[in-house]
Design a protein around this motif. Sequence first.
Motif, PDB file in Angstrom:
ATOM      1  N   GLN A  74      44.931  27.639 101.368  1.00 50.34           N
ATOM      2  CA  GLN A  74      45.217  26.584 100.401  1.00 50.34           C
ATOM      3  C   GLN A  74      46.592  26.793  99.785  1.00 50.34           C
ATOM      4  O   GLN A  74      47.156  27.880  99.851  1.00 50.34           O
ATOM      5  CB  GLN A  74      44.171  26.563  99.307  1.00 50.34           C
ATOM      6  N   GLY A  75      47.101  25.728  99.222  1.00 49.70           N
ATOM      7  CA  GLY A  75      48.389  25.801  98.545  1.00 49.70           C
ATOM      8  C   GLY A  75      48.419  24.858  97.364  1.00 49.70           C
ATOM      9  O   GLY A  75      47.944  23.728  97.454  1.00 49.70           O
ATOM     10  N   ARG A  76      48.956  25.332  96.282  1.00 47.81           N
ATOM     11  CA  ARG A  76      49.019  24.539  95.054  1.00 47.81           C
ATOM     12  C   ARG A  76      50.200  23.577  95.113  1.00 47.81           C
ATOM     13  O   ARG A  76      51.267  23.912  95.619  1.00 47.81           O
ATOM     14  CB  ARG A  76      49.157  25.475  93.867  1.00 47.81           C
TER      15      ARG A  76
ATOM     16  N   PRO B  87      59.363  11.220  93.742  1.00 45.12           N
ATOM     17  CA  PRO B  87      57.901  11.222  93.678  1.00 45.12           C
ATOM     18  C   PRO B  87      57.268  12.006  94.835  1.00 45.12           C
ATOM     19  O   PRO B  87      56.072  12.196  94.885  1.00 45.12           O
ATOM     20  CB  PRO B  87      57.546   9.740  93.768  1.00 45.12           C
ATOM     21  N   ILE B  88      58.100  12.492  95.745  1.00 39.12           N
ATOM     22  CA  ILE B  88      57.611  13.231  96.911  1.00 39.12           C
ATOM     23  C   ILE B  88      57.542  14.708  96.576  1.00 39.12           C
ATOM     24  O   ILE B  88      58.475  15.283  96.019  1.00 39.12           O
ATOM     25  CB  ILE B  88      58.522  13.009  98.135  1.00 39.12           C
ATOM     26  N   ARG B  89      56.430  15.336  96.926  1.00 39.76           N
ATOM     27  CA  ARG B  89      56.234  16.770  96.688  1.00 39.76           C
ATOM     28  C   ARG B  89      56.035  17.463  98.040  1.00 39.76           C
ATOM     29  O   ARG B  89      55.433  16.927  98.950  1.00 39.76           O
ATOM     30  CB  ARG B  89      54.999  17.030  95.820  1.00 39.76           C
ATOM     31  N   PHE B  90      56.547  18.669  98.129  1.00 43.31           N
ATOM     32  CA  PHE B  90      56.400  19.475  99.339  1.00 43.31           C
ATOM     33  C   PHE B  90      55.718  20.777  98.974  1.00 43.31           C
ATOM     34  O   PHE B  90      55.800  21.236  97.840  1.00 43.31           O
ATOM     35  CB  PHE B  90      57.770  19.776  99.955  1.00 43.31           C
ATOM     36  N   MET B  91      55.079  21.372  99.943  1.00 39.32           N
ATOM     37  CA  MET B  91      54.495  22.693  99.746  1.00 39.32           C
ATOM     38  C   MET B  91      54.680  23.494 101.018  1.00 39.32           C
ATOM     39  O   MET B  91      55.085  22.956 102.044  1.00 39.32           O
ATOM     40  CB  MET B  91      53.022  22.592  99.349  1.00 39.32           C
ATOM     41  N   ASN B  92      54.395  24.768 100.954  1.00 42.03           N
ATOM     42  CA  ASN B  92      54.534  25.623 102.128  1.00 42.03           C
ATOM     43  C   ASN B  92      53.550  25.206 103.209  1.00 42.03           C
ATOM     44  O   ASN B  92      52.477  24.684 102.925  1.00 42.03           O
ATOM     45  CB  ASN B  92      54.279  27.083 101.755  1.00 42.03           C
ATOM     46  N   SER B  93      53.941  25.479 104.436  1.00 43.87           N
ATOM     47  CA  SER B  93      53.051  25.212 105.565  1.00 43.87           C
ATOM     48  C   SER B  93      51.814  26.094 105.465  1.00 43.87           C
ATOM     49  O   SER B  93      51.857  27.184 104.898  1.00 43.87           O
ATOM     50  CB  SER B  93      53.771  25.509 106.881  1.00 43.87           C
ATOM     51  N   LEU B  94      50.733  25.614 106.038  1.00 46.37           N
ATOM     52  CA  LEU B  94      49.486  26.380 106.109  1.00 46.37           C
ATOM     53  C   LEU B  94      49.133  26.577 107.577  1.00 46.37           C
ATOM     54  O   LEU B  94      49.537  25.786 108.429  1.00 46.37           O
ATOM     55  CB  LEU B  94      48.352  25.638 105.396  1.00 46.37           C
ATOM     56  N   ALA B  95      48.362  27.614 107.866  1.00 48.14           N
ATOM     57  CA  ALA B  95      48.091  27.928 109.269  1.00 48.14           C
ATOM     58  C   ALA B  95      46.655  28.353 109.512  1.00 48.14           C
ATOM     59  O   ALA B  95      46.018  28.976 108.668  1.00 48.14           O
ATOM     60  CB  ALA B  95      49.020  29.042 109.735  1.00 48.14           C
ATOM     61  N   PHE B  96      46.199  28.017 110.702  1.00 50.69           N
ATOM     62  CA  PHE B  96      44.988  28.590 111.269  1.00 50.69           C
ATOM     63  C   PHE B  96      45.448  29.729 112.172  1.00 50.69           C
ATOM     64  O   PHE B  96      46.575  29.706 112.685  1.00 50.69           O
ATOM     65  CB  PHE B  96      44.239  27.555 112.114  1.00 50.69           C
TER      66      PHE B  96
END
Length: 136
Positions: free
Chosen positions: A87-89, A101-110
Amino acid sequence: MTKIYCDTCRAGFETEISEPIKGAKVGLECRNKEGGNITYTADDVVTDEDGMYSVVINGDHEDDVCEVLLKESPRSDCNEVVPTRNQGRVSLINNSDIDSPIRFMNSLAFLKKEPLFNCSKVIANLSLTPDDITVL
């Protein structure tokens, strides 16, 4: 837009041989800071062929803590979730110092069930040794 990928080396970070996951499912969940009650969800989010996804959010969530959560990978060879990295906040506050208005977050991985054969070379090309990383 944020990316979901397959950690083909089980390295805990994206490498040159990581692979985007098309059709991965993610969700967004906002909880009230005070009581922890769920105030907003988006569950039908699916990645495109580049492993990218976006979520359109309605309203301001100043009183909430919002997180993107990994839900499901369509790849049976790359569907393991690391509980501390699933998960990422993301900040969904309208009244902030962010102009867009655009937000970015770190990539997540399986994680891939078994690392690819050339992972040690990829890690070495980064000037790292296996001792420098925590292989998952």
